[in-house]
Design an enzyme around this catalytic site. Sequence first.
Site, PDB file in Angstrom:
ATOM      1  CG  HIS A  78     -42.932  -3.204   8.429  1.00  0.00           C
ATOM      2  ND1 HIS A  78     -42.934  -3.621   9.746  1.00  0.00           N
ATOM      3  CD2 HIS A  78     -44.053  -2.465   8.280  1.00  0.00           C
ATOM      4  CE1 HIS A  78     -44.009  -3.138  10.358  1.00  0.00           C
ATOM      5  NE2 HIS A  78     -44.709  -2.441   9.487  1.00  0.00           N
TER       6      HIS A  78
ATOM      7  CG  ASP B 199     -39.122  -3.331  10.857  1.00  0.00           C
ATOM      8  OD1 ASP B 199     -39.830  -3.524   9.844  1.00  0.00           O
ATOM      9  OD2 ASP B 199     -38.896  -2.198  11.313  1.00  0.00           O
TER      10      ASP B 199
ATOM     11  CG  ASP C   7     -47.521  -2.519  12.670  1.00  0.00           C
ATOM     12  OD1 ASP C   7     -47.247  -2.595  11.456  1.00  0.00           O
ATOM     13  OD2 ASP C   7     -47.225  -1.547  13.373  1.00  0.00           O
TER      14      ASP C   7
ATOM     15  CD  GLU D  41     -43.265   1.060   8.970  1.00  0.00           C
ATOM     16  OE1 GLU D  41     -44.080   1.968   8.746  1.00  0.00           O
ATOM     17  OE2 GLU D  41     -43.230   0.443  10.063  1.00  0.00           O
ATOM     18  CD  GLU D  42     -43.266  -0.689  13.304  1.00  0.00           C
ATOM     19  OE1 GLU D  42     -43.332   0.513  13.616  1.00  0.00           O
ATOM     20  OE2 GLU D  42     -44.267  -1.391  13.120  1.00  0.00           O
TER      21      GLU D  42
ATOM     22  CD  GLU E  18     -47.625  -0.180   7.984  1.00  0.00           C
ATOM     23  OE1 GLU E  18     -48.160  -0.429   9.084  1.00  0.00           O
ATOM     24  OE2 GLU E  18     -46.395  -0.195   7.815  1.00  0.00           O
TER      25      GLU E  18
ATOM     26  CG  HIS F  84     -46.595   0.101  17.710  1.00  0.00           C
ATOM     27  ND1 HIS F  84     -45.794   1.190  17.440  1.00  0.00           N
ATOM     28  CD2 HIS F  84     -46.639  -0.598  16.557  1.00  0.00           C
ATOM     29  CE1 HIS F  84     -45.391   1.154  16.176  1.00  0.00           C
ATOM     30  NE2 HIS F  84     -45.903   0.067  15.627  1.00  0.00           N
TER      31      HIS F  84
END
EC number: 3.5.1.18
Length: 375
Positions: A66, A68, A99, A133-134, A162, A348
Amino acid sequence: MSCPVIELTQQLIRRPSLSPYDAGCQALLIERLQAIGFTVERMDFADTQNFWAWRGQGETLAFAGHTDVVPPGDADRWINPPFEPTIRDGMLFGRGAADMKGSLAAMVVAAERFVAQHPNHTGRLAFLITSDEEASAHNGTVKVVEALMARNERLDYCLVGEPSSIEVVGDVVKNGRRGSLTCNLTIHGVQGHVAYPHLADNPVHRAAPFLNELVAIEWDQGNEFFPATSMQIANIQAGTGSNNVIPGELFVQFNFRFSTELTDEMIKAQVLALLEKHQLRYTVDWWLSGQPFLTARGKLVDAVVNAVEHYNEIKPQLLTTGGTSDGRFIARMGAQVVELGPVNATIHKINECVNAADLQLLARMYQRIMEQLVA
């Protein structure tokens, strides 16, 4: 530091692709893939950008990921602006570094090197990339998978980038994930004055024995591949904010992370039976985020383990812990699905970062996996 993997990662980080917006990341990846002979099909849904790209034919290995990212939080707390990639002491800082823009760069560079060495590879190499995805994940990989399944698209193996690793790249490989089921439960009572409880029906008092029994349940003991199913209460809300009003409703939200020992229907049945046992008036709404899946030892797992052992001289752990990933959607196609990516210690977080050397290592691992499965 001049390295194609690092340079591409930095280009991706500079694009502030807050979920579900892609901010030009996919255009960059598509340009690189088309340059080495990939056919690219854009598959956008609502505000989400996706693409499916392939080269060759036959047995298919797809790389999924992903573009995003999650919001950076307070930018002033970063050692550098979150969308201005910076390398300090060998660590590449920036939102999405781990990520998972680093993985995307490693995938693409690995594909470039693989195609250069194997221009007539015998299998099919593919990419499945999304910008959702997030966040909700409603218009991302799940929609692409549905479209591919509707036309009987072949997918034998899928590697999701991931960030699976804990201390060094490849120390943990995810060969499955637990299912995720959320219950939104409202217990109904009768609002009234706290001085006149006989004229009201307090749903908090009513629900307390039910909740006590719910949290004490041992759902299963897990198995060789999965930890025991867990249930956690995430939110409880009741009352008007006043100290003299008995609430009329109690809202409780709880989530199950469940193993292959249970199905979502088994969990629902047990919860509903418990509600009936306690004679509660209720309304309930369920949200199944994903079913559990497992990829047993086979060609993909063996290829991934081989690549890790070859380049990092460690034997990876095969685990199914952690949250959900888009692998839960891809597994529906009957593909073997494995997750291998960088160290996840800072994902994150403020000052998200990844060891730059790890991304170079990851690209070599990805290339070796390609060579074992579709060369």
